[in-house]
Design an enzyme around this catalytic site. Structure first.
Site, PDB file in Angstrom:
ATOM      1  N   GLY A  43      -0.412   4.438   0.257  1.00 30.64           N
ATOM      2  CA  GLY A  43      -1.166   5.524   0.837  1.00 30.64           C
ATOM      3  C   GLY A  43      -0.085   6.276   2.108  1.00 30.64           C
ATOM      4  O   GLY A  43       1.188   6.087   1.931  1.00 30.64           O
TER       5      GLY A  43
ATOM      6  N   GLY B  13       0.924  -0.981  -0.010  1.00 29.50           N
ATOM      7  CA  GLY B  13       0.042   0.082  -0.113  1.00 29.50           C
ATOM      8  C   GLY B  13       0.742   1.146  -0.062  1.00 29.50           C
ATOM      9  O   GLY B  13       1.865   1.462   0.763  1.00 29.50           O
TER      10      GLY B  13
ATOM     11  N   GLU C 209     -18.166  17.434   3.701  1.00 30.97           N
ATOM     12  CA  GLU C 209     -17.129  18.143   2.682  1.00 30.97           C
ATOM     13  C   GLU C 209     -17.298  17.967   1.386  1.00 30.97           C
ATOM     14  O   GLU C 209     -17.527  18.897   0.532  1.00 30.97           O
ATOM     15  CB  GLU C 209     -15.773  17.587   3.114  1.00 30.97           C
ATOM     16  CG  GLU C 209     -15.356  17.836   4.505  1.00 30.97           C
ATOM     17  CD  GLU C 209     -13.767  17.333   4.446  1.00 30.97           C
ATOM     18  OE1 GLU C 209     -13.278  16.663   3.747  1.00 30.97           O
ATOM     19  OE2 GLU C 209     -13.307  18.108   5.483  1.00 30.97           O
TER      20      GLU C 209
HETATM   21  C1  LIG Z   1     -12.805  11.684   0.594  1.00 31.81           C
HETATM   22  C2  LIG Z   1     -11.873  11.594   1.706  1.00 31.81           C
HETATM   23  C3  LIG Z   1     -11.562  12.849   2.534  1.00 31.81           C
HETATM   24  C4  LIG Z   1     -10.679  12.722   3.584  1.00 31.81           C
HETATM   25  N1  LIG Z   1     -10.315  13.519   4.312  1.00 31.81           N
HETATM   26  C5  LIG Z   1      -9.389  13.563   5.201  1.00 31.81           C
HETATM   27  C6  LIG Z   1      -8.727  14.782   5.874  1.00 31.81           C
HETATM   28  O1  LIG Z   1      -9.175  16.017   5.641  1.00 31.81           O
HETATM   29  N2  LIG Z   1      -8.047  14.697   6.792  1.00 31.81           N
HETATM   30  C7  LIG Z   1      -7.495  13.510   7.224  1.00 31.81           C
HETATM   31  O2  LIG Z   1      -6.417  13.513   7.998  1.00 31.81           O
HETATM   32  N3  LIG Z   1      -7.906  12.300   6.681  1.00 31.81           N
HETATM   33  C8  LIG Z   1      -8.936  12.365   5.473  1.00 31.81           C
HETATM   34  N4  LIG Z   1      -9.353  11.233   5.205  1.00 31.81           N
HETATM   35  C9  LIG Z   1      -8.889  10.019   5.430  1.00 31.81           C
HETATM   36  C10 LIG Z   1      -7.453   9.682   5.011  1.00 31.81           C
HETATM   37  O3  LIG Z   1      -7.386   9.739   3.666  1.00 31.81           O
HETATM   38  C11 LIG Z   1      -7.318   8.093   5.226  1.00 31.81           C
HETATM   39  O4  LIG Z   1      -7.260   7.869   6.668  1.00 31.81           O
HETATM   40  C12 LIG Z   1      -5.795   7.833   4.726  1.00 31.81           C
HETATM   41  O5  LIG Z   1      -5.678   7.931   3.403  1.00 31.81           O
HETATM   42  C13 LIG Z   1      -5.360   6.531   5.199  1.00 31.81           C
HETATM   43  O6  LIG Z   1      -4.268   6.134   4.808  1.00 31.81           O
HETATM   44  P1  LIG Z   1      -3.766   4.585   4.497  1.00 31.81           P
HETATM   45  O7  LIG Z   1      -2.190   4.559   4.055  1.00 31.81           O
HETATM   46  O8  LIG Z   1      -4.132   3.481   5.636  1.00 31.81           O
HETATM   47  O9  LIG Z   1      -4.631   4.102   3.384  1.00 31.81           O
HETATM   48  P2  LIG Z   1      -4.901   4.763   1.750  1.00 31.81           P
HETATM   49  O10 LIG Z   1      -4.428   6.093   1.739  1.00 31.81           O
HETATM   50  O11 LIG Z   1      -6.139   4.342   1.299  1.00 31.81           O
HETATM   51  O12 LIG Z   1      -3.774   3.908   0.984  1.00 31.81           O
HETATM   52  C14 LIG Z   1      -3.958   2.424   0.877  1.00 31.81           C
HETATM   53  C15 LIG Z   1      -3.199   2.108  -0.376  1.00 31.81           C
HETATM   54  O13 LIG Z   1      -3.351   0.491  -0.581  1.00 31.81           O
HETATM   55  C16 LIG Z   1      -3.539   0.435  -2.186  1.00 31.81           C
HETATM   56  N5  LIG Z   1      -4.309  -0.949  -2.134  1.00 31.81           N
HETATM   57  C17 LIG Z   1      -5.473  -1.119  -1.603  1.00 31.81           C
HETATM   58  N6  LIG Z   1      -5.849  -2.518  -1.804  1.00 31.81           N
HETATM   59  C18 LIG Z   1      -4.740  -3.001  -2.447  1.00 31.81           C
HETATM   60  C19 LIG Z   1      -4.393  -4.422  -3.129  1.00 31.81           C
HETATM   61  N7  LIG Z   1      -5.115  -5.460  -2.920  1.00 31.81           N
HETATM   62  N8  LIG Z   1      -3.493  -4.489  -3.649  1.00 31.81           N
HETATM   63  C20 LIG Z   1      -2.309  -3.359  -3.630  1.00 31.81           C
HETATM   64  N9  LIG Z   1      -2.505  -2.323  -3.320  1.00 31.81           N
HETATM   65  C21 LIG Z   1      -3.789  -2.172  -2.676  1.00 31.81           C
HETATM   66  C22 LIG Z   1      -4.420   1.505  -2.333  1.00 31.81           C
HETATM   67  O14 LIG Z   1      -4.372   1.731  -3.848  1.00 31.81           O
HETATM   68  C23 LIG Z   1      -3.674   2.669  -1.591  1.00 31.81           C
HETATM   69  O15 LIG Z   1      -2.936   3.394  -2.424  1.00 31.81           O
HETATM   70  C24 LIG Z   1     -10.290  11.452   3.907  1.00 31.81           C
HETATM   71  C25 LIG Z   1     -10.632  10.151   3.246  1.00 31.81           C
HETATM   72  C26 LIG Z   1     -11.442  10.357   2.094  1.00 31.81           C
HETATM   73  C27 LIG Z   1     -11.922   9.051   1.644  1.00 31.81           C
END
Ligand SMILES: Cc1cc2nc3c(=O)[nH]c(=O)nc-3n(C[C@H](O)[C@H](O)[C@H](O)COP(=O)(O)OP(=O)(O)OC[C@H]3O[C@@H](n4cnc5c(N)ncnc54)[C@H](O)[C@@H]3O)c2cc1C
Length: 439
Positions: free
Chosen positions: A26, A24, A183
């Site tokens: 993210g 991931g 939002e």
């Molecule tokens: C519309 C929206 C607005 C938001 N606004 C805010 C905000 O204003 N402030 C804030 O702090 N947070 C905000 N959030 C929450 C924040 O974006 C998330 O908490 C954060 O992105 C989580 O990070 P992460 O690395 O856990 O997951 P993610 O950012 O979701 O990253 C996960 C990654 O894993 C990859 N992935 C998933 N499944 C697979 C697979 N099977 N194989 C390979 N790769 C895979 C995806 O492509 C992605 O790149 C918002 C969320 C959304 C949806």
């Protein structure tokens, strides 16, 4: 059995250094990879996309304020300056923590010495009839682009045939009174009441309804009352109808039926009501928590597997300082990813890991231009322009590179002054243009 297991040996071409595999790209995955820059290890990051998505700005893509490149950043680009890191595109299908192997849909399996699971979350429609098929979630860049294209298409349809307006062609129902729903509807209201009003002067703007539906008795349940009141007022001032205590029963392409029996004419339903952690958490030998989240130990490792770490939206993370379960937020994901990376670096040096403590800069949300809300940990609240500034500062820090930050400041400032939405065009890839059809 995987190809790797069948061969019963270490993967071909694998370096001699320990491998840290990060699933991931993210906030969580990037944070972990960055903190391993000086580690004596090969850092391998795999994501199903070749880009990182800055989710907090997805609304701006959906409402034509920002282009996709402002919100999706090439993952390979982010690691050019980190010689021990490599990036690959691949979709994870299973994780075997006993054999230390991860399998992919579209590439050979990879083994690892340390693993970071940062696969994020997916939308949860709670089984609502038709929502999966006809609803527009807001979680990925593809979701944002789909919504943008659909909304532009509906206004063009009304321009061709104004009789569709009474059928709800311009109406949008947004589900969920949490940050995603509020939002989204706030951003849509600005698009509707300013730009579309000028783009389509012949259409009856007063008939274009934006309706926010929330099942509980209030919007923004996680915030204090003054913020809730401010939010409802700010939305209503922007022409949004707020329906609380109502939930969606079913969805068709043109109608949204509420559990109360009320039927809303709307050709667009935006789903901002719920998330569930990546289904791949169920490959791990732990009992999943609410929302399918993977329980992380205080140092973010997996119980019984000190070489595996879970961070971000996929994980159930308890703050060691307060003992509270942390929300699924970008800042939590980034800080937890960084701590997981630091802990792996420590293990590689034979040192003990450290517990994760979250540095809370406040819970915040934007409602529209100059209208945001912030609630700090001790309960102090902030609203309006000052809160917008705080939102901008905190979210700039989440952006991956200095270059991204500079670009975001320029884009936001430009948009703030000009109210322009340069992405308000629809590029059709599903139809032949003249040249192609001549061939
Ligand atoms: C519309 C929206 C607005 C938001 N606004 C805010 C905000 O204003 N402030 C804030 O702090 N947070 C905000 N959030 C929450 C924040 O974006 C998330 O908490 C954060 O992105 C989580 O990070 P992460 O690395 O856990 O997951 P993610 O950012 O979701 O990253 C996960 C990654 O894993 C990859 N992935 C998933 N499944 C697979 C697979 N099977 N194989 C390979 N790769 C895979 C995806 O492509 C992605 O790149 C918002 C969320 C959304 C949806």
């Amino acid at each position: 059995m995987s190809r790797l297991e069948m061969s019963g040996r270490r993967e071909e071409g694998r370096g001699q250094r320990p491998r840290v595999l990060i699933l991931g790209g993210g906030f969580g995955g990037i944070g972990a990879a960055r903190k391993l820059a000086d580690a004596n290890a090969d850092v391998v990051l795999v994501d199903r996309n070749d880009y990182h998505t800055f989710q907090p700005l997805l609304y701006q893509v959906a409402t034509d304020l920002l282009e996709t490149a402002a919100v999706g950043h090439a993952l390979r680009d982010l690691f050019h300056d980190q010689p021990n890191a490599s990036v690959h595109q691949g979709t994870v299908t299973s994780i075997d923590v006993d054999k230390k192997v991860v399998e992919f849909e579209d590439r050979a399996p990879l083994d690892y010495d340390y693993l970071v699971v940062a696969l994020g979350a997916t939308v949860n429609f709670f089984g609502t009839k038709g929502a999966d098929e006809y609803g527009f979630p807001m979680y990925t860049l593809v979701d944002a682009v789909r919504l943008k294209e659909h909304v532009l298409d509906r206004w063009e349809a009304a321009d061709r045939d104004p009789s569709l307006v009474d059928d709800g062609v311009l109406n949008i129902v947004v589900v969920g009174g949490g940050p995603t729903g509020v939002e989204s509807v706030g951003a849509l209201a600005e698009l509707y009441r300013s730009n579309f009003a000028e783009d389509y002067p012949d259409l009856p703007q007063e008939k274009a309804r934006l309706i926010l539906v929330e099942a509980s008795p209030t919007l923004f349940a996680m915030f204090k009352q003054d913020i809730r009141d401010y939010t409802t007022k700010a939305l209503e001032q922007r022409g949004v109808e707020v329906l609380v205590g109502e939930s969606v029963e079913s969805v068709t392409p043109t109608r949204v039926t509420l559990k109360s029996g009320k039927v809303l004419e709307a050709h667009t339903l935006v789903w901002g009501a719920g998330l569930q952690a990546s289904p791949l958490g169920s490959s791990l030998p732990v009992e999943l928590q609410r929302g399918r989240r993977v329980p992380a130990e205080p140092d973010l490792s997996l119980a019984g597997h000190p070489e595996v770490f879970a961070v971000g939206d996929v994980a159930w993370i308890t703050d060691s300082k307060t003992n509270e379960v942390l929300p699924q937020l970008g800042s939590v994901a980034l800080q937890a990813g960084e701590r997981a990376g630091e802990n792996i670096a420590r293990l590689l040096e034979g040192k003990a890991t450290k517990a994760f403590e979250y540095e809370d800069k406040g819970t915040m949300a934007t409602i529209g231009r100059g209208a945001a809300v912030v609630q700090f940990r001790r309960g102090r609240t902030m609203k309006g322009k000052a809160a917008s500034l705080a939102w901008g500062t905190v979210h700039l820090a989440l952006l991956s590179t200095g270059e991204d930050r500079a670009k975001a400041v320029i884009d936001w400032t430009w948009a703030g002054f000009t109210h322009e939405r340069p992405s308000r065009i629809s590029v059709r890839t599903d139809v032949n243009d003249e040249k192609r059809s001549e061939k």
